[in-house]
Design an enzyme around this catalytic site. Sequence first.
Site, PDB file in Angstrom:
ATOM      1  N   SER A 192     -26.465  -9.008  24.879  1.00 51.03           N
ATOM      2  CA  SER A 192     -26.609 -10.331  25.488  1.00 51.03           C
ATOM      3  C   SER A 192     -28.038 -10.840  25.275  1.00 51.03           C
ATOM      4  CB  SER A 192     -26.225 -10.260  26.969  1.00 51.03           C
ATOM      5  OG  SER A 192     -25.956 -11.537  27.499  1.00 51.03           O
ATOM      6  N   MET A 193     -28.794 -11.124  26.333  1.00 56.67           N
ATOM      7  CA  MET A 193     -30.182 -11.531  26.140  1.00 56.67           C
ATOM      8  C   MET A 193     -30.926 -10.517  25.284  1.00 56.67           C
ATOM      9  SD  MET A 193     -33.242 -12.154  28.959  1.00 56.67           S
ATOM     10  CE  MET A 193     -33.751 -10.421  29.094  1.00 56.67           C
TER      11      MET A 193
END
Length: 250
Positions: free
Chosen positions: A94-95
């Site tokens: 994700s991030m």
Amino acid sequence: MSKKSPWLVAYGPGPDAETRVVAFPHAGGSASYFRDWAQHLGPGCTLRSVQYPGRENRLAEPLVPTMKQLAQGVAEALAEGPDDARETVFFGHSMGAAVAYETLRLLEAWGSSSVTRLCVSGRELRAGPEPDAAVIRDDEALMASMTRLGGTRSAVFDDPDLREMVLDIVRNDYHLVDSYRADPAAAPVRADVLALTGDRDPQVDLGRIDAWASVTTGSYARHVFPGGHFYLADHAPRLMGLATRSPAAG
């Protein structure tokens, strides 16, 4: 660097391992998310998990508000470390996928060739709002988003002090992600790229995931697993196998 870097947490043995896997956590996440993943690596591999400021053993440090600052900190820690020349695989979720990509860009720009594979999990290359989009999320919106994605235990929200701390971290990280956009004109990296995602991830469009192929002059592949945004919790052994296998293994 003679002293231990606060940016990297070691899990499992392997000081003499040939390959180093560096894991980058998701928004709101910390290094301990990957604590048990070392057991899924072979004897020739060791695991380092990135610890972003403002959480766990770095709780007293200020949160980092921009992708540029975060990637710079990680890249410097890796470049100055004693095992900088060791073959390295990045795994970011994700991030963390975006942080890993930007960290890799910096390291290659500085002349490093130690990172041979970039594994990007649960994130499209150009995801989220435009950098100038103002995204305001109150506590309820943040909790709803976290609950929808499934990455936070509900018990966290039952403790007011813990809830406030977690929401501050998540709010910072969401702002960091919302204000970031991968540079379409960036020079391609040399490391191979492996895109990974769950087939029911509400944040990933399977029709756009292969845009990651455009960031590298190396090889590209993708693998889709059963599950949502945090599909990886159920597939750690398989993911670590894919991350560390040789190109000849397919």
